[in-house]
Design an enzyme around this catalytic site. Structure first.
Site, PDB file in Angstrom:
ATOM      1  N   ASP A  19       0.608  -1.472   0.057  1.00  0.00           N
ATOM      2  CA  ASP A  19       0.192  -0.133   0.134  1.00  0.00           C
ATOM      3  C   ASP A  19       0.910   1.133   0.147  1.00  0.00           C
ATOM      4  O   ASP A  19       2.313   1.415  -0.231  1.00  0.00           O
ATOM      5  CB  ASP A  19      -0.753  -0.172   1.142  1.00  0.00           C
ATOM      6  N   SER A  20       0.105   2.780   0.061  1.00  0.00           N
ATOM      7  CA  SER A  20       0.625   3.653  -0.530  1.00  0.00           C
ATOM      8  C   SER A  20       1.385   4.015   0.777  1.00  0.00           C
ATOM      9  O   SER A  20       2.063   4.180   1.366  1.00  0.00           O
ATOM     10  CB  SER A  20       0.309   4.752  -0.847  1.00  0.00           C
ATOM     11  N   TYR A  51      -0.404   8.638  -1.792  1.00  0.00           N
ATOM     12  CA  TYR A  51      -0.155   8.063  -4.175  1.00  0.00           C
ATOM     13  C   TYR A  51      -1.294   8.694  -4.440  1.00  0.00           C
ATOM     14  O   TYR A  51      -1.924   8.866  -6.033  1.00  0.00           O
ATOM     15  CB  TYR A  51      -0.834   6.656  -4.335  1.00  0.00           C
ATOM     16  N   GLY A  52      -2.563   9.342  -3.910  1.00  0.00           N
ATOM     17  CA  GLY A  52      -3.788   9.636  -4.367  1.00  0.00           C
ATOM     18  C   GLY A  52      -3.723  10.801  -5.048  1.00  0.00           C
ATOM     19  O   GLY A  52      -4.653  11.299  -5.787  1.00  0.00           O
ATOM     20  N   ASN A  83      -6.737   1.124  -3.533  1.00  0.00           N
ATOM     21  CA  ASN A  83      -7.306   1.367  -4.265  1.00  0.00           C
ATOM     22  C   ASN A  83      -6.971   1.778  -5.155  1.00  0.00           C
ATOM     23  O   ASN A  83      -7.047   2.603  -6.706  1.00  0.00           O
ATOM     24  CB  ASN A  83      -8.790   2.533  -3.732  1.00  0.00           C
ATOM     25  N   THR A  84      -5.841   3.582  -5.146  1.00  0.00           N
ATOM     26  CA  THR A  84      -5.008   4.371  -5.911  1.00  0.00           C
ATOM     27  C   THR A  84      -4.403   3.649  -6.976  1.00  0.00           C
ATOM     28  O   THR A  84      -4.454   3.544  -8.154  1.00  0.00           O
ATOM     29  CB  THR A  84      -4.530   5.283  -5.326  1.00  0.00           C
ATOM     30  N   GLU A 161      -5.845   8.772  10.012  1.00  0.00           N
ATOM     31  CA  GLU A 161      -3.446   8.789  10.545  1.00  0.00           C
ATOM     32  C   GLU A 161      -3.722   9.653  11.832  1.00  0.00           C
ATOM     33  O   GLU A 161      -2.971   9.276  12.875  1.00  0.00           O
ATOM     34  CB  GLU A 161      -3.000   9.535   9.383  1.00  0.00           C
ATOM     35  N   CYS A 193     -11.531   3.528   0.120  1.00  0.00           N
ATOM     36  CA  CYS A 193     -10.112   4.235   0.220  1.00  0.00           C
ATOM     37  C   CYS A 193      -9.489   3.124   1.418  1.00  0.00           C
ATOM     38  O   CYS A 193     -11.001   2.863   2.123  1.00  0.00           O
ATOM     39  CB  CYS A 193     -10.260   5.277   1.040  1.00  0.00           C
ATOM     40  N   THR A 194      -8.584   2.187   1.912  1.00  0.00           N
ATOM     41  CA  THR A 194      -8.213   1.431   2.783  1.00  0.00           C
ATOM     42  C   THR A 194      -7.900   1.921   3.962  1.00  0.00           C
ATOM     43  O   THR A 194      -8.048   1.016   4.750  1.00  0.00           O
ATOM     44  CB  THR A 194      -6.895   0.905   2.419  1.00  0.00           C
ATOM     45  N   HIS A 195      -8.157   2.604   4.187  1.00  0.00           N
ATOM     46  CA  HIS A 195      -8.431   4.353   5.578  1.00  0.00           C
ATOM     47  C   HIS A 195      -9.654   3.655   5.957  1.00  0.00           C
ATOM     48  O   HIS A 195      -9.988   3.665   7.372  1.00  0.00           O
ATOM     49  CB  HIS A 195      -7.999   5.235   5.957  1.00  0.00           C
TER      50      HIS A 195
END
Length: 281
Positions: A19-20, A51-52, A83-84, A161, A193-195
């Site tokens: 992931d980013s 990355y977005g 996702n990006t 975050e 989005c994974t967050h």
């Protein structure tokens, strides 16, 4: 596990997950829960997050570097837990590989098509994911009658975050982002989005019980399990190793910060996170 270690059986080889940054840990968490026999090598590109806001060419280059690193760990499959990168890089990088690779978009899109009753699906994600229209593409491939409504939610990532998962400010932001999706009458919402799965309970309060929340992290873990079984490379069991021996974590920067976040969401304590120079790959 050293870079040169050979696995006596491919089934014992780890899954590579990247992931980013830290968001992909929600995917790793679902793999741990649903596929407890599997080993994981996780890489978070914390030096180059987010990355977005980056171009497609840049995301492809970053993804190829990370995949080359994961291949040194003898992984048997790769999950793009971003996702990006799934939207912008998956179709390109899978051409280079002789092992299976999956992203998080297709499993989430499939689940949304299966759950929607009124044919109105909302997607919340980063600007790059929304503007790629890949969720719309995958959903329409399965059912062209489904209408897809995308909404970028850029503030969610820094709020997560920062640890403001239940804060009133985060809830107010969620109301503002989700209002227009509720106005068009969506009955299924992809947390794209994974967050975002970490905000699931807060988002549930905002959208109510009539909207089904699709968690692509969970759907990806399910699809990974099916893929491993279909290809005959699922790990049937493991010696009772400690979690630290089954799960390895690497980052491109800020290892201590990553470890603190990982320990706040994973089902066990991460003792070691190693920093590497990803530009070498």
């Amino acid at each position: 596990m050293s870079q040169t270690e050979e696995f006596t059986n491919i089934c014992e080889a780890p899954i590579g997950v990247f992931d980013s940054g830290v968001g992909g840990l929600t995917v790793a968490r679902e793999i741990m829960r649903n596929l407890p026999n599997e080993r994981i090598v996780y890489f978070g590109d914390t030096a180059r997050v987010p990355y977005g806001s980056k171009s497609k060419d840049t995301i492809i280059r970053f993804s190829r570097q990370i995949i080359r690193f994961l291949q040194t760990k003898k992984v048997k499959a790769i999950v793009i837990a971003c996702n990006t990168a799934s939207a912008l890089a998956l179709d390109e990088v899978e051409k280079d590989l002789d092992i299976p690779i999956i992203g998080v978009l297709k499993p989430g899109a499939r689940a949304a098509v299966q759950t929607t009753q009124n044919g109105k699906v909302g997607v919340i994600a980063t600007e790059s994911t929304i503007h790629s229209h890949m969720y719309r593409k995958y959903i329409c491939e399965q059912d062209p009658s489904v209408m897809v409504f995308g909404k970028p939610c850029p503030l969610f990532v820094p709020l997560v975050e920062e640890g403001w998962l239940k804060d009133s400010i985060t809830e107010e932001v969620a109301h503002r982002y989700l209002e227009e999706l509720l106005e068009v009458g969506i009955d299924s919402l992809i947390l794209g989005c994974t967050h975002y799965p970490l905000l699931r309970s807060l988002i549930r309060r905002v959208v109510g019980d009539s909207v089904n929340l699709v968690n692509p992290a969970y759907e990806t873990a399910r699809e990974l399990g099916e893929l491993l079984r279909d290809q005959g490379i699922a790990n049937p069991g493991y010696e009772r190793q400690k979690a630290q021996e089954r799960y390895q974590f690497y980052v491109s920067d800020a290892a201590d910060k990553f470890k603190r976040f990982a320990n706040s969401i994973l089902p066990y304590d991460v003792e070691t996170t190693k920093k590497i120079n990803i530009e070498e790959y």
